[in-house]
Design a protein around this motif. Structure first.
Motif, PDB file in Angstrom:
ATOM      1  N   LEU A  63      13.534  -5.016  -3.149  1.00 40.36           N
ATOM      2  CA  LEU A  63      12.254  -6.052  -3.451  1.00 40.36           C
ATOM      3  C   LEU A  63      11.377  -6.578  -2.355  1.00 40.36           C
ATOM      4  CD1 LEU A  63      14.073  -8.075  -6.470  1.00 40.36           C
ATOM      5  CD2 LEU A  63      12.543  -6.045  -6.533  1.00 40.36           C
ATOM      6  N   SER A  64      11.605  -5.948  -1.119  1.00 39.23           N
ATOM      7  CA  SER A  64      10.930  -6.536   0.001  1.00 39.23           C
ATOM      8  C   SER A  64       9.667  -6.086   0.044  1.00 39.23           C
ATOM      9  CB  SER A  64      11.697  -6.146   1.155  1.00 39.23           C
ATOM     10  OG  SER A  64      12.030  -4.649   1.440  1.00 39.23           O
ATOM     11  N   VAL A  65       8.641  -6.855   0.390  1.00 38.68           N
ATOM     12  CA  VAL A  65       7.126  -6.709   0.384  1.00 38.68           C
ATOM     13  C   VAL A  65       6.597  -7.244   1.645  1.00 38.68           C
ATOM     14  CG1 VAL A  65       6.750  -6.243  -1.941  1.00 38.68           C
ATOM     15  CG2 VAL A  65       6.629  -8.348  -0.874  1.00 38.68           C
ATOM     16  N   THR A  66       5.555  -6.729   2.177  1.00 38.88           N
ATOM     17  CA  THR A  66       4.819  -7.313   3.211  1.00 38.88           C
ATOM     18  C   THR A  66       4.104  -8.534   2.643  1.00 38.88           C
ATOM     19  OG1 THR A  66       2.794  -5.916   3.094  1.00 38.88           O
ATOM     20  CG2 THR A  66       4.728  -5.045   4.610  1.00 38.88           C
ATOM     21  N   LYS A  67       3.710  -9.275   3.793  1.00 38.09           N
ATOM     22  CA  LYS A  67       2.775 -10.344   3.356  1.00 38.09           C
ATOM     23  C   LYS A  67       1.382 -10.073   2.627  1.00 38.09           C
ATOM     24  CE  LYS A  67       4.551 -13.551   6.818  1.00 38.09           C
ATOM     25  NZ  LYS A  67       4.063 -14.574   7.971  1.00 38.09           N
ATOM     26  N   LYS A  68       1.009  -8.882   3.297  1.00 42.95           N
ATOM     27  CA  LYS A  68      -0.391  -8.317   2.721  1.00 42.95           C
ATOM     28  C   LYS A  68      -0.032  -7.913   1.248  1.00 42.95           C
ATOM     29  CE  LYS A  68      -4.320  -5.324   3.809  1.00 42.95           C
ATOM     30  NZ  LYS A  68      -4.728  -4.313   4.615  1.00 42.95           N
ATOM     31  N   GLN A  69       0.978  -7.402   0.919  1.00 44.09           N
ATOM     32  CA  GLN A  69       1.224  -6.893  -0.394  1.00 44.09           C
ATOM     33  C   GLN A  69       1.595  -7.868  -1.318  1.00 44.09           C
ATOM     34  OE1 GLN A  69       4.466  -4.067   0.746  1.00 44.09           O
ATOM     35  NE2 GLN A  69       3.203  -2.289   0.772  1.00 44.09           N
ATOM     36  N   LEU A  70       2.138  -8.932  -0.757  1.00 42.92           N
ATOM     37  CA  LEU A  70       2.365 -10.238  -1.552  1.00 42.92           C
ATOM     38  C   LEU A  70       1.121 -10.751  -2.349  1.00 42.92           C
ATOM     39  CD1 LEU A  70       4.446 -12.034  -2.996  1.00 42.92           C
ATOM     40  CD2 LEU A  70       4.555 -13.130  -0.920  1.00 42.92           C
ATOM     41  N   LYS A  71       0.404 -10.830  -1.059  1.00 47.03           N
ATOM     42  CA  LYS A  71      -1.079 -11.403  -1.519  1.00 47.03           C
ATOM     43  C   LYS A  71      -1.910 -10.571  -2.425  1.00 47.03           C
ATOM     44  CE  LYS A  71      -5.245 -12.546   0.905  1.00 47.03           C
ATOM     45  NZ  LYS A  71      -6.016 -12.447   2.300  1.00 47.03           N
ATOM     46  N   ASN A  72      -1.844  -9.390  -2.210  1.00 46.19           N
ATOM     47  CA  ASN A  72      -2.531  -8.465  -2.961  1.00 46.19           C
ATOM     48  C   ASN A  72      -1.912  -8.694  -4.437  1.00 46.19           C
ATOM     49  OD1 ASN A  72      -4.370  -7.657  -0.982  1.00 46.19           O
ATOM     50  ND2 ASN A  72      -3.272  -5.912  -0.618  1.00 46.19           N
ATOM     51  N   THR A  73      -0.763  -8.729  -4.636  1.00 50.67           N
ATOM     52  CA  THR A  73      -0.080  -8.602  -6.016  1.00 50.67           C
ATOM     53  C   THR A  73      -0.210 -10.111  -6.746  1.00 50.67           C
ATOM     54  OG1 THR A  73       2.016  -9.758  -4.997  1.00 50.67           O
ATOM     55  CG2 THR A  73       1.996  -7.177  -5.451  1.00 50.67           C
ATOM     56  N   ILE A  74      -0.565 -11.045  -5.823  1.00 52.73           N
ATOM     57  CA  ILE A  74      -1.164 -12.483  -6.388  1.00 52.73           C
ATOM     58  C   ILE A  74      -2.271 -12.381  -6.979  1.00 52.73           C
ATOM     59  CG2 ILE A  74      -1.424 -14.934  -5.882  1.00 52.73           C
ATOM     60  CD1 ILE A  74       1.021 -14.480  -3.954  1.00 52.73           C
ATOM     61  N   ILE A  75      -3.154 -11.608  -6.163  1.00 49.45           N
ATOM     62  CA  ILE A  75      -4.764 -11.539  -6.403  1.00 49.45           C
ATOM     63  C   ILE A  75      -4.614 -10.725  -7.886  1.00 49.45           C
ATOM     64  CG2 ILE A  75      -6.838 -10.705  -6.089  1.00 49.45           C
ATOM     65  CD1 ILE A  75      -6.256 -11.305  -3.044  1.00 49.45           C
ATOM     66  N   ALA A  76      -3.985  -9.591  -7.880  1.00 53.24           N
ATOM     67  CA  ALA A  76      -4.053  -8.970  -8.952  1.00 53.24           C
ATOM     68  C   ALA A  76      -3.458  -9.672 -10.159  1.00 53.24           C
ATOM     69  CB  ALA A  76      -2.906  -7.369  -8.862  1.00 53.24           C
ATOM     70  N   GLY A  77      -2.246 -10.296  -9.991  1.00 53.44           N
ATOM     71  CA  GLY A  77      -1.751 -10.906 -10.961  1.00 53.44           C
ATOM     72  C   GLY A  77      -2.579 -11.930 -11.819  1.00 53.44           C
ATOM     73  N   PHE A  78      -3.459 -12.676 -11.010  1.00 49.25           N
ATOM     74  CA  PHE A  78      -4.843 -13.558 -11.378  1.00 49.25           C
ATOM     75  C   PHE A  78      -5.464 -12.888 -12.247  1.00 49.25           C
ATOM     76  CE2 PHE A  78      -8.951 -15.544 -11.047  1.00 49.25           C
ATOM     77  CZ  PHE A  78      -8.491 -16.703 -11.481  1.00 49.25           C
ATOM     78  N   ALA A 177      -6.139  -1.557  -3.209  1.00 44.36           N
ATOM     79  CA  ALA A 177      -5.198  -2.609  -2.617  1.00 44.36           C
ATOM     80  C   ALA A 177      -4.194  -1.926  -1.693  1.00 44.36           C
ATOM     81  CB  ALA A 177      -5.201  -3.633  -3.356  1.00 44.36           C
ATOM     82  N   ASP A 178      -3.316  -2.538  -0.830  1.00 42.94           N
ATOM     83  CA  ASP A 178      -2.236  -2.301  -0.268  1.00 42.94           C
ATOM     84  C   ASP A 178      -1.095  -3.014  -1.257  1.00 42.94           C
ATOM     85  OD1 ASP A 178       0.107  -1.576   1.276  1.00 42.94           O
ATOM     86  OD2 ASP A 178      -0.341  -3.063   2.935  1.00 42.94           O
ATOM     87  N   LEU A 179      -0.471  -2.284  -2.066  1.00 43.41           N
ATOM     88  CA  LEU A 179       0.648  -2.881  -2.901  1.00 43.41           C
ATOM     89  C   LEU A 179       1.866  -2.167  -2.801  1.00 43.41           C
ATOM     90  CD1 LEU A 179      -1.782  -2.747  -6.068  1.00 43.41           C
ATOM     91  CD2 LEU A 179      -1.314  -4.794  -5.086  1.00 43.41           C
ATOM     92  N   PRO A 180       3.023  -2.570  -3.207  1.00 46.73           N
ATOM     93  CA  PRO A 180       4.263  -2.082  -2.932  1.00 46.73           C
ATOM     94  C   PRO A 180       4.142  -0.878  -3.596  1.00 46.73           C
ATOM     95  CG  PRO A 180       4.289  -4.467  -3.824  1.00 46.73           C
ATOM     96  CD  PRO A 180       2.860  -4.259  -3.789  1.00 46.73           C
ATOM     97  N   TYR A 189       6.064  -8.369  -9.106  1.00 46.69           N
ATOM     98  CA  TYR A 189       5.361  -9.503  -8.392  1.00 46.69           C
ATOM     99  C   TYR A 189       4.096 -10.118  -9.298  1.00 46.69           C
ATOM    100  CZ  TYR A 189       8.384  -9.278  -4.517  1.00 46.69           C
ATOM    101  OH  TYR A 189       9.496  -9.582  -3.598  1.00 46.69           O
ATOM    102  N   GLN A 190       3.318  -9.019  -9.900  1.00 49.82           N
ATOM    103  CA  GLN A 190       2.374  -9.287 -10.609  1.00 49.82           C
ATOM    104  C   GLN A 190       2.493 -10.144 -11.711  1.00 49.82           C
ATOM    105  OE1 GLN A 190      -0.831  -6.317 -11.388  1.00 49.82           O
ATOM    106  NE2 GLN A 190      -0.046  -5.133  -9.616  1.00 49.82           N
ATOM    107  N   MET A 191       3.618  -9.872 -12.331  1.00 50.61           N
ATOM    108  CA  MET A 191       4.046 -10.609 -13.563  1.00 50.61           C
ATOM    109  C   MET A 191       4.650 -11.920 -13.178  1.00 50.61           C
ATOM    110  SD  MET A 191       4.285  -8.796 -16.659  1.00 50.61           S
ATOM    111  CE  MET A 191       3.835  -7.166 -17.029  1.00 50.61           C
TER     112      MET A 191
END
Length: 315
Positions: A63-78, A177-180, A189-191
């Motif tokens: 489940l490990s992701v980079t900071k950029k990937q985490l940020k992008n999943t949050i944006i996509a989740g929104f 985007a750079d995503l997992p 992460y998006q969910m």
């Protein structure tokens, strides 16, 4: 070298976003008749996200992701879930599930216009025809007497249009985007992020929460189906397709979704399908077809052929 996408997986993924998502309008409509909209969506996505993470741990997926990937999943989740889905669920209190699905079928039109604005992508003749038909279809849909005579319905349809823009932009964003790399991890992460933002919105609007044991049997079944199939299966398929095919092709799910949604709404909820709604559906979906097709109009091809000077053969 990039791994060649599995054709069977692509077919199954398209089936998921075509058929399963078409039924989620009915399920959300049933659930929102009893539950607060943002609470409903928050529980759905947080639960689905947790189940996905449990599945990943069981399968040994990191489940490990980079900071950029985490940020992008949050944006996509929104874009997809917090706003794109949460507002649709809210609007379903005032709009028939079939009407909502039909309006959302204009998504390819919005994707096309955003690609033109953001990427400078040229709009071809066939797509321009599709845009024109799409606008006419949208007008026929929202100009119906039962909608324009009801202020809540107008607000609901207007908010769904904003969701269209959010989903369309999200589709373009995710495709670049750079995503997992793992689609379960990406979806999870998006969910989770989208669900947490929906939960905060629910608290901010003062919604009252209730335990699943207090829900009716229909709502409990609807929520189970929404979590397992509408969220985990269909949304994972959606994220997978955005990476292996173009956003325009993914948006073709809007051909089938409104037909399934309108049929289920009519059969289970006695929602009315008017003649104007049917005409709007025909015009709008024809417009979507023109936007996505790569074929040339035979009439235009023949017309151009007549304008070309004939070659004179010299014997």
């Amino acid at each position: 070298m990039e791994k060649t996408p599995n054709k069977l997986l692509i077919v199954l993924a398209f089936f998921s976003i075509y058929v399963i998502w078409g039924s989620t309008y009915l399920l959300n409509k049933i659930a929102v008749s009893e539950l607060a909209p943002f609470m409903l969506a928050a529980i759905r996505f947080i639960t689905a996200g947790i189940l996905i993470f449990v599945l990943c741990k069981f399968l040994g997926i990191s489940l490990s992701v980079t900071k950029k990937q985490l940020k992008n999943t949050i944006i996509a989740g929104f874009l997809f879930l917090t706003f794109g889905n949460g507002i649709v669920v809210w609007a379903l209190r005032f709009v028939d599930s079939g009407f909502a699905a039909l309006e959302i079928s204009a998504q390819p039109l919005i994707v096309l216009l955003l690609l033109r604005v953001l990427d400078g992508k040229k709009i071809k003749t066939m797509s321009l025809i599709g845009v024109g038909l799409g606008i006419i279809g949208m007008y026929l849909l929202v100009s119906q007497k039962q909608i324009i005579s009801d202020g809540d319905s107008i607000i609901g349809m207007g908010m769904i249009f904003l969701c269209l823009v959010s989903w369309a932009y999200g589709s373009i964003f995710v495709s670049k985007a750079d995503l997992p790399a793992n689609y379960f991890v990406n979806t999870g992460y998006q969910m989770i992020s989208g669900g947490i933002m929906l939960m905060l919105a629910s608290f901010a609007f003062g919604e009252s929460w209730s335990l699943p044991t207090t829900w009716s049997g229909e709502v409990q079944i609807s929520m189970i189906l929404l979590i397992l199939f509408g969220s985990i299966v269909a949304f994972t398929s959606f994220n997978y397709l955005l990476k292996v095919v173009s956003p325009e092709k993914v948006a073709t799910s809007t051909y089938v979704n409104p037909i399934i949604a309108m049929s289920l709404g009519w059969y289970f909820l006695n929602e009315q399908i008017t003649l104007q709604s049917s005409i709007a559906a025909l015009v709008l979906l024809t417009g979507v077809y023109f936007i996505n097709t790569k074929k040339k109009l035979i009439l235009l091809a023949r017309f151009k052929g007549r304008l070309r000077p004939k070659k004179v053969e010299i014997e």
